[in-house]
Enzyme design. Sequence first.
Site, PDB file in Angstrom:
ATOM      1  N   GLY A  58       9.682  67.801  82.492  1.00 14.35           N
ATOM      2  CA  GLY A  58       9.252  68.981  81.755  1.00 14.35           C
ATOM      3  C   GLY A  58       8.398  69.940  82.554  1.00 14.35           C
ATOM      4  N   ASP A  59       7.985  69.527  83.754  1.00 16.17           N
ATOM      5  CA  ASP A  59       7.087  70.382  84.543  1.00 16.17           C
ATOM      6  C   ASP A  59       7.762  70.937  85.792  1.00 16.17           C
ATOM      7  OD1 ASP A  59       7.285  68.107  86.069  1.00 16.17           O
ATOM      8  OD2 ASP A  59       5.123  67.790  86.295  1.00 16.17           O
TER       9      ASP A  59
ATOM     10  N   GLY B 290       8.150  59.511  95.582  1.00 19.42           N
ATOM     11  CA  GLY B 290       8.880  58.270  95.802  1.00 19.42           C
ATOM     12  C   GLY B 290       9.887  58.507  96.919  1.00 19.42           C
TER      13      GLY B 290
ATOM     14  N   ALA C  35       8.330  64.823  79.082  1.00 18.78           N
ATOM     15  CA  ALA C  35       7.267  65.819  78.885  1.00 18.78           C
ATOM     16  C   ALA C  35       6.080  65.235  78.128  1.00 18.78           C
ATOM     17  CB  ALA C  35       7.834  67.021  78.124  1.00 18.78           C
TER      18      ALA C  35
ATOM     19  N   ARG D 179      -4.639  67.620  85.852  1.00 23.69           N
ATOM     20  CA  ARG D 179      -5.093  68.543  86.896  1.00 23.69           C
ATOM     21  C   ARG D 179      -5.011  70.017  86.500  1.00 23.69           C
ATOM     22  NH1 ARG D 179      -1.612  66.246  91.675  1.00 23.69           N
ATOM     23  NH2 ARG D 179      -0.615  65.123  89.962  1.00 23.69           N
TER      24      ARG D 179
ATOM     25  N   GLY E  73       3.477  63.543  79.633  1.00 23.77           N
ATOM     26  CA  GLY E  73       2.290  63.327  80.468  1.00 23.77           C
ATOM     27  C   GLY E  73       1.106  64.212  80.093  1.00 23.77           C
TER      28      GLY E  73
ATOM     29  N   GLY F  21       4.425  54.989  81.903  1.00 22.69           N
ATOM     30  CA  GLY F  21       5.348  55.165  83.025  1.00 22.69           C
ATOM     31  C   GLY F  21       6.645  55.861  82.644  1.00 22.69           C
TER      32      GLY F  21
ATOM     33  N   ASN G  97       1.523  70.733  88.890  1.00 23.32           N
ATOM     34  CA  ASN G  97       0.431  69.842  88.517  1.00 23.32           C
ATOM     35  C   ASN G  97      -0.880  70.576  88.294  1.00 23.32           C
ATOM     36  OD1 ASN G  97       1.914  67.331  88.738  1.00 23.32           O
ATOM     37  ND2 ASN G  97       2.030  67.835  90.905  1.00 23.32           N
TER      38      ASN G  97
HETATM   39  C1  UD1 Z   1       7.822  60.157  89.693  1.00 24.82           C
HETATM   40  C2  UD1 Z   1       8.762  59.181  90.393  1.00 24.82           C
HETATM   41  C3  UD1 Z   1       8.766  59.481  91.869  1.00 24.82           C
HETATM   42  C4  UD1 Z   1       9.177  60.910  92.104  1.00 24.82           C
HETATM   43  C5  UD1 Z   1       8.299  61.875  91.330  1.00 24.82           C
HETATM   44  C6  UD1 Z   1       8.841  63.254  91.407  1.00 24.82           C
HETATM   45  C7  UD1 Z   1       8.657  57.125  89.087  1.00 24.82           C
HETATM   46  C8  UD1 Z   1       8.118  55.734  89.040  1.00 24.82           C
HETATM   47  N1  UD1 Z   1       8.290  57.835  90.156  1.00 24.82           N
HETATM   48  O1  UD1 Z   1       6.524  59.906  90.203  1.00 24.82           O
HETATM   49  O2  UD1 Z   1       9.649  58.594  92.536  1.00 24.82           O
HETATM   50  O3  UD1 Z   1       9.149  61.221  93.473  1.00 24.82           O
HETATM   51  O4  UD1 Z   1       8.252  61.491  89.941  1.00 24.82           O
HETATM   52  O5  UD1 Z   1       7.960  64.164  90.846  1.00 24.82           O
HETATM   53  O6  UD1 Z   1       9.363  57.508  88.207  1.00 24.82           O
HETATM   54  N2  UD1 Z   1       5.938  60.991  82.146  1.00 24.82           N
HETATM   55  C9  UD1 Z   1       6.032  60.689  80.809  1.00 24.82           C
HETATM   56  N3  UD1 Z   1       5.502  59.503  80.379  1.00 24.82           N
HETATM   57  C10 UD1 Z   1       4.901  58.620  81.205  1.00 24.82           C
HETATM   58  C11 UD1 Z   1       4.798  58.958  82.565  1.00 24.82           C
HETATM   59  C12 UD1 Z   1       5.329  60.161  83.019  1.00 24.82           C
HETATM   60  O7  UD1 Z   1       6.578  61.431  80.016  1.00 24.82           O
HETATM   61  O8  UD1 Z   1       4.460  57.575  80.723  1.00 24.82           O
HETATM   62  C13 UD1 Z   1       6.491  62.262  82.593  1.00 24.82           C
HETATM   63  C14 UD1 Z   1       5.449  63.208  83.148  1.00 24.82           C
HETATM   64  O9  UD1 Z   1       4.933  64.050  82.126  1.00 24.82           O
HETATM   65  C15 UD1 Z   1       6.246  63.986  84.182  1.00 24.82           C
HETATM   66  C16 UD1 Z   1       7.302  62.984  84.657  1.00 24.82           C
HETATM   67  O10 UD1 Z   1       7.379  62.000  83.653  1.00 24.82           O
HETATM   68  O11 UD1 Z   1       6.921  65.085  83.597  1.00 24.82           O
HETATM   69  C17 UD1 Z   1       6.963  62.357  85.987  1.00 24.82           C
HETATM   70  O12 UD1 Z   1       5.771  61.625  85.852  1.00 24.82           O
HETATM   71  P1  UD1 Z   1       4.690  61.531  86.992  1.00 24.82           P
HETATM   72  O13 UD1 Z   1       3.551  60.704  86.528  1.00 24.82           O
HETATM   73  O14 UD1 Z   1       4.368  62.881  87.520  1.00 24.82           O
HETATM   74  O15 UD1 Z   1       5.522  60.719  88.087  1.00 24.82           O
HETATM   75  P2  UD1 Z   1       5.141  60.478  89.564  1.00 24.82           P
HETATM   76  O16 UD1 Z   1       4.152  59.374  89.650  1.00 24.82           O
HETATM   77  O17 UD1 Z   1       4.812  61.733  90.236  1.00 24.82           O
END
Ligand code: UD1
Length: 454
Positions: free
Chosen positions: A101-102, A139, A9, A15, A11, A77, A227
């Site tokens: 978290g979303d 993914g 949670a 958007r 991120g 990431g 989102n």
């Molecule tokens: C990720 C997956 C993807 C999957 C998708 C589903 C990876 C590399 N990819 O992609 O395969 O289909 O989720 O929705 O994992 N977050 C953090 N810290 C960070 C980055 C993200 O806490 O540094 C959290 C975000 O707040 C979110 C979740 O992780 O709750 C997913 O992150 P997001 O950037 O939406 O991942 P995707 O690129 O969509």
Amino acid sequence: MSFSTLILAAGMGTRMKSSRPKVIHTVCGKPLTMWVIDASKAAGADKVCAVVGHCADMVKETLGGACEYALQAEQKGTGHAVMQAMNFIKSADGEIVILNGDTPLVTAGAIKDAVEYHRTSGNKATVITAILPDATGYGRIVRGAEGGVKKIVEQKNATDEEKKINEVNSGMYVFDAQSLAYALTKLTPNNAQGEYYLTDTLEILLAAGENVGGYAIADNDEIRGINDRVQLYEAEKIMRRRINEKHMREGVTIRDIDSVCIEDGVTIGADTEIDGCVTIKSGTVIGEGCYIGGTTTVDNSEICDGAHILSSVILNSKIGKNTNVGPFAYVRPNCVVGDNVKVGDFVEVKNSTIGDGTKISHLTYIGDSDVGERVNFGCGTVTCNYDGKKKFRTTIGDDCFIGCNTNLVSPVSVGDGAYIAAGSTITDDIPDNALAIARERQVNKNTWKDKRGE
Ligand code: UD1
Ligand code: CA
């Protein structure tokens, strides 16, 4: 055996175009991440940790003591996010379930089933997948010859062939805790984005000879990530239906499932009818055979059997049996309204007790008052409970008759059975059974117009 849940949670949620972080926006009155925490707990998680980053303090304040926290100061990431909870992972008993978290629509049932599948398959990692008609953005799950999960490729790194795969990564997983801890130590940011991908841990575990599997979720709605505000609205609709259908199956009539918003943590008795644009907030308990209609909000209140509420607002209060509220009444916090009471149109009641059988039919303000049983309020009664500095209470006994347009200047008390003449401004206590008149005597000037020369 137990499991723990880790919720990502941290991120930005760019958007959403909001000054508040995405994960504390609400669906049916509950923050997105709180839905995920509650589903985890209902599935049997004994420990829950949220990785927070963007507006971490605001997120922690909103979620409070519902879970533990790990801080990801910079978002590098999903793999990096999980690394920040290394202590939580290492100290876990059993599996680590990773959720986002979303995704508020994930259910306890799906989490339980995924953990069950993970255990019976003897996996060290199980990714929860979904088969989507349109997989764009997700993914993709690349499966090997024997059907096992080989790897996950992100949309931006996928070949044209891989982009055709419609089984996607939900972003939710079950890991053996110690295997996850091991894989995280091997994780590198080997992609164009320079991010640590959590998905790479699957290949790391496969290379170490471990079992990795995929568990396809039954209901695709459960993986919906939010989102933007349009997706927030869609999730609200789905959640609303889920909650309302549950009440309907338990004997509640809901006329329009889309216009009634019932939050989590509301109890409603059988044969109660909900009609119109009604919001019922958490902590509310509604009895049997009630009617709630018009444009009404009930928050954290108790509505007893047979009560009838129309186009009103009721906050932190109790409404007794067969009591009639509204239309257009405002029951403010800390009221206890008795049985068979009428709180009619344009009546405001605040921090007061109203005895059984009392009628407050119209245009009246009762604040900081203790009112007895079977009292009749004439139209336009006002308790003057505030002198500009302090608030005072008004006490009214049983069986009183308060004439129209009476002002009760508190602190003041009206004895049992007393009458107040219409138009009185009462400043002194009234004994039992007395009639109080507190107004100027009327003078009729019969020749006034003549003298004026009209
Ligand atoms: C990720 C997956 C993807 C999957 C998708 C589903 C990876 C590399 N990819 O992609 O395969 O289909 O989720 O929705 O994992 N977050 C953090 N810290 C960070 C980055 C993200 O806490 O540094 C959290 C975000 O707040 C979110 C979740 O992780 O709750 C997913 O992150 P997001 O950037 O939406 O991942 P995707 O690129 O969509
Ligand atoms: Ca008045």
